[in-house]
Design a protein around this motif. Structure first.
Motif, PDB file in Angstrom:
ATOM      1  N   THR A  26       0.850  -1.182   0.000  1.00  0.00           N
ATOM      2  CA  THR A  26       0.000   0.000   0.000  1.00  0.00           C
ATOM      3  C   THR A  26       0.886   1.232   0.000  1.00  0.00           C
ATOM      4  O   THR A  26       1.781   1.363   0.846  1.00  0.00           O
ATOM      5  N   HIS A  82       2.370   4.891   0.537  1.00  0.00           N
ATOM      6  CA  HIS A  82       2.321   5.819   1.668  1.00  0.00           C
ATOM      7  C   HIS A  82       1.651   7.130   1.291  1.00  0.00           C
ATOM      8  O   HIS A  82       0.984   7.749   2.111  1.00  0.00           O
ATOM      9  N   GLU A 117       9.341   3.163  -3.376  1.00  0.00           N
ATOM     10  CA  GLU A 117       8.258   4.120  -3.580  1.00  0.00           C
ATOM     11  C   GLU A 117       8.883   5.472  -3.897  1.00  0.00           C
ATOM     12  O   GLU A 117       9.766   5.939  -3.182  1.00  0.00           O
TER      13      GLU A 117
END
Length: 68
Positions: free
Chosen positions: A8, A10, A60
């Protein structure tokens, strides 16, 4: 053994880059082998499954231009 997980993000404006160090993985139904890279954006979560034991690097990264 095959394992499934979900990454998932951030921050919703970020993207994720996957780099397979060893083994084989499926990321959002895209098959990846050792030394393959794959980037995704416009998702809030990403499905990851290993199909052959190994290691995957997940990074990410911000996707917004002009923001650091």
């Amino acid at each position: 053994a095959e394992k499934k997980t979900q990454y998932t993000l951030h921050l919703p404006e970020n993207g994720v880059y996957f780099f397979v160090l060893s083994g084989e993985f499926t990321v959002n139904e895209q098959s990846l082998s050792a030394r393959d890279g794959y980037g995704v954006w416009d998702f809030t979560s990403v499905d990851i499954q290993n199909t052959k034991p190994g290691r995957i690097l997940v990074m990410e990264v911000p996707m917004a231009i002009g923001r650091l």
